[in-house]
Motif scaffolding. Sequence first.
Motif, PDB file in Angstrom:
ATOM      1  N   ALA A 161       0.808  -1.228   0.000  1.00  0.00           N
ATOM      2  CA  ALA A 161       0.000   0.000   0.000  1.00  0.00           C
ATOM      3  C   ALA A 161       0.838   1.274   0.000  1.00  0.00           C
ATOM      4  O   ALA A 161       0.460   2.277  -0.603  1.00  0.00           O
ATOM      5  CB  ALA A 161      -0.956  -0.005   1.197  1.00  0.00           C
ATOM      6  N   ASP A 162       1.983   1.265   0.671  1.00  0.00           N
ATOM      7  CA  ASP A 162       2.804   2.467   0.782  1.00  0.00           C
ATOM      8  C   ASP A 162       3.962   2.497  -0.210  1.00  0.00           C
ATOM      9  O   ASP A 162       4.917   3.246  -0.039  1.00  0.00           O
ATOM     10  CB  ASP A 162       3.361   2.593   2.209  1.00  0.00           C
TER      11      ASP A 162
ATOM     12  N   GLU B 107       1.983  -0.102  -8.845  1.00  0.00           N
ATOM     13  CA  GLU B 107       0.604   0.078  -9.331  1.00  0.00           C
ATOM     14  C   GLU B 107      -0.112  -1.269  -9.270  1.00  0.00           C
ATOM     15  O   GLU B 107       0.252  -2.214  -9.973  1.00  0.00           O
ATOM     16  CB  GLU B 107       0.609   0.610 -10.758  1.00  0.00           C
ATOM     17  N   LEU B 108      -1.138  -1.343  -8.435  1.00  0.00           N
ATOM     18  CA  LEU B 108      -1.878  -2.590  -8.280  1.00  0.00           C
ATOM     19  C   LEU B 108      -3.004  -2.677  -9.298  1.00  0.00           C
ATOM     20  O   LEU B 108      -3.549  -1.654  -9.725  1.00  0.00           O
ATOM     21  CB  LEU B 108      -2.467  -2.679  -6.866  1.00  0.00           C
ATOM     22  N   PRO B 109      -3.401  -3.885  -9.699  1.00  0.00           N
ATOM     23  CA  PRO B 109      -4.566  -4.042 -10.584  1.00  0.00           C
ATOM     24  C   PRO B 109      -5.821  -3.453  -9.931  1.00  0.00           C
ATOM     25  O   PRO B 109      -5.967  -3.452  -8.701  1.00  0.00           O
ATOM     26  CB  PRO B 109      -4.687  -5.567 -10.743  1.00  0.00           C
ATOM     27  N   VAL B 110      -6.725  -2.978 -10.755  1.00  0.00           N
ATOM     28  CA  VAL B 110      -7.939  -2.328 -10.258  1.00  0.00           C
ATOM     29  C   VAL B 110      -8.841  -3.345  -9.549  1.00  0.00           C
ATOM     30  O   VAL B 110      -9.119  -4.417 -10.082  1.00  0.00           O
ATOM     31  CB  VAL B 110      -8.705  -1.660 -11.419  1.00  0.00           C
ATOM     32  N   ASP B 111      -9.287  -3.001  -8.321  1.00  0.00           N
ATOM     33  CA  ASP B 111     -10.195  -3.857  -7.540  1.00  0.00           C
ATOM     34  C   ASP B 111      -9.706  -5.307  -7.546  1.00  0.00           C
ATOM     35  O   ASP B 111     -10.461  -6.246  -7.836  1.00  0.00           O
ATOM     36  CB  ASP B 111     -11.620  -3.775  -8.090  1.00  0.00           C
TER      37      ASP B 111
ATOM     38  N   ALA C 142      15.983  -3.780  -5.628  1.00  0.00           N
ATOM     39  CA  ALA C 142      15.838  -3.244  -4.272  1.00  0.00           C
ATOM     40  C   ALA C 142      14.579  -3.875  -3.673  1.00  0.00           C
ATOM     41  O   ALA C 142      13.462  -3.472  -3.988  1.00  0.00           O
ATOM     42  CB  ALA C 142      15.704  -1.725  -4.307  1.00  0.00           C
ATOM     43  N   PRO C 143      14.728  -4.908  -2.824  1.00  0.00           N
ATOM     44  CA  PRO C 143      13.558  -5.592  -2.278  1.00  0.00           C
ATOM     45  C   PRO C 143      12.658  -4.644  -1.494  1.00  0.00           C
ATOM     46  O   PRO C 143      13.116  -3.701  -0.849  1.00  0.00           O
ATOM     47  CB  PRO C 143      14.173  -6.649  -1.347  1.00  0.00           C
ATOM     48  N   ILE C 144      11.353  -4.900  -1.579  1.00  0.00           N
ATOM     49  CA  ILE C 144      10.391  -4.187  -0.738  1.00  0.00           C
ATOM     50  C   ILE C 144      10.355  -4.917   0.593  1.00  0.00           C
ATOM     51  O   ILE C 144      10.017  -6.101   0.643  1.00  0.00           O
ATOM     52  CB  ILE C 144       8.998  -4.182  -1.389  1.00  0.00           C
ATOM     53  N   VAL C 145      10.731  -4.240   1.664  1.00  0.00           N
ATOM     54  CA  VAL C 145      10.881  -4.892   2.965  1.00  0.00           C
ATOM     55  C   VAL C 145       9.809  -4.398   3.931  1.00  0.00           C
ATOM     56  O   VAL C 145       9.615  -3.192   4.104  1.00  0.00           O
ATOM     57  CB  VAL C 145      12.280  -4.638   3.547  1.00  0.00           C
ATOM     58  N   ILE C 146       9.119  -5.349   4.546  1.00  0.00           N
ATOM     59  CA  ILE C 146       8.142  -5.063   5.588  1.00  0.00           C
ATOM     60  C   ILE C 146       8.718  -5.557   6.909  1.00  0.00           C
ATOM     61  O   ILE C 146       9.062  -6.736   7.045  1.00  0.00           O
ATOM     62  CB  ILE C 146       6.797  -5.759   5.311  1.00  0.00           C
ATOM     63  N   GLY C 147       8.865  -4.652   7.863  1.00  0.00           N
ATOM     64  CA  GLY C 147       9.456  -5.017   9.147  1.00  0.00           C
ATOM     65  C   GLY C 147       8.863  -4.219  10.281  1.00  0.00           C
ATOM     66  O   GLY C 147       7.764  -3.655  10.153  1.00  0.00           O
TER      67      GLY C 147
ATOM     68  N   HIS D 107       9.454  -1.359  11.283  1.00  0.00           N
ATOM     69  CA  HIS D 107       9.321   0.064  11.001  1.00  0.00           C
ATOM     70  C   HIS D 107       8.115   0.400  10.133  1.00  0.00           C
ATOM     71  O   HIS D 107       7.660   1.551  10.137  1.00  0.00           O
ATOM     72  CB  HIS D 107      10.586   0.569  10.294  1.00  0.00           C
ATOM     73  N   ASN D 108       7.574  -0.570   9.396  1.00  0.00           N
ATOM     74  CA  ASN D 108       6.522  -0.209   8.436  1.00  0.00           C
ATOM     75  C   ASN D 108       5.459  -1.285   8.226  1.00  0.00           C
ATOM     76  O   ASN D 108       4.780  -1.282   7.193  1.00  0.00           O
ATOM     77  CB  ASN D 108       7.153   0.142   7.083  1.00  0.00           C
ATOM     78  N   THR D 109       5.297  -2.225   9.153  1.00  0.00           N
ATOM     79  CA  THR D 109       4.188  -3.166   9.032  1.00  0.00           C
ATOM     80  C   THR D 109       2.888  -2.370   9.044  1.00  0.00           C
ATOM     81  O   THR D 109       2.702  -1.512   9.912  1.00  0.00           O
ATOM     82  CB  THR D 109       4.189  -4.169  10.197  1.00  0.00           C
ATOM     83  N   PRO D 110       1.979  -2.600   8.105  1.00  0.00           N
ATOM     84  CA  PRO D 110       0.739  -1.819   8.060  1.00  0.00           C
ATOM     85  C   PRO D 110      -0.018  -1.854   9.386  1.00  0.00           C
ATOM     86  O   PRO D 110      -0.052  -2.879  10.076  1.00  0.00           O
ATOM     87  CB  PRO D 110      -0.062  -2.501   6.944  1.00  0.00           C
ATOM     88  N   ASP D 111      -0.613  -0.729   9.725  1.00  0.00           N
ATOM     89  CA  ASP D 111      -1.333  -0.578  10.987  1.00  0.00           C
ATOM     90  C   ASP D 111      -2.626  -1.392  10.948  1.00  0.00           C
ATOM     91  O   ASP D 111      -3.509  -1.116  10.135  1.00  0.00           O
ATOM     92  CB  ASP D 111      -1.658   0.902  11.214  1.00  0.00           C
TER      93      ASP D 111
END
Length: 300
Positions: A33-34, A38-42, A139-144, A146-150
């Motif tokens: 999300a952050d 560009e994600l596919p529509v719906d 450059a991998p997208i990293v979720i950790g 610091h930025n796990t979605p709320d």
Amino acid sequence: MPADTLAAMPKIRHEVPLELLRHKPELVAALLADTDIELPVDATATVTDSNLSTCEPPEFRADAVTLLHGTDGGKLAVITESQSDPPKPSKRRAWPAYVSVAQSQHDCDAVLVVIASSRATARACRRTIHTGHPGFDLAPIVIGPHNTPDPTNPAFAAIAPELTVLAAVTRALDLHEDATRRMVLDQLATLDPETRTTYTRFVQQAASHAVKKALEELMASPAYRDEFIDGFIDKGRAEGRAEGEVTGEAKMLIRILNARGFVVTDNLRARIQSCSNTKQLETWADRAMSADTIESVFDH
């Protein structure tokens, strides 16, 4: 904390994000999300084969691959890797291949998301991977942490329980706070009993001894007892387990085996369900997290 428990922790932290994705593939959209992706529509999400090998060696097997399908015909392949420790050089060298092969196999763009369970692991995973070809760096997208979605964000209401567990595993939540522990229990209380039991055990395994004790005390309180007495606290132990009753540990072991793609035969299911040794069930579950064959889980 016992040595065998400490040894099992990395395996559990590795497996939890993948189990959440198997249960709710839509989770990958929240993880992106952050970003500028560009994600596919719906988009609707489906879990697909994580084997990214070609007909020739070497073999490339990602932890998870999810396809996002848009109503406009758009499609995106999301490769998810779970890292409880900094990746080895050989793993980092394989990641660009994962993206390239997934793009070819699914005939669409592909991205790599790495879920890291600590800040040190997140920093290691964020390092750009240079392939040697001009302009072709990953450059991998990293979720950790610091930025796990709320998980309290209304935009993620449909996957709030999964995000809650993920945030607990990545240490994005401060479970030492009473308000946070109550938020976690409120989210998990919305689930069906079997999933609630599994998710609460994930939270338990990721928590420190002090947090685990505080959670158990809170679950035993009148506000939460009805929802959690069968799961986290284990009503069978509190009130006396009936002969032949399937324990929570047995249910979780079978769930892990199914999630790993192993075939649980009727004979094996009976063996698991008839086992009254909690420590043995937990040992099998720890092995199941990373075993290559189902035989290696039980033949020791």
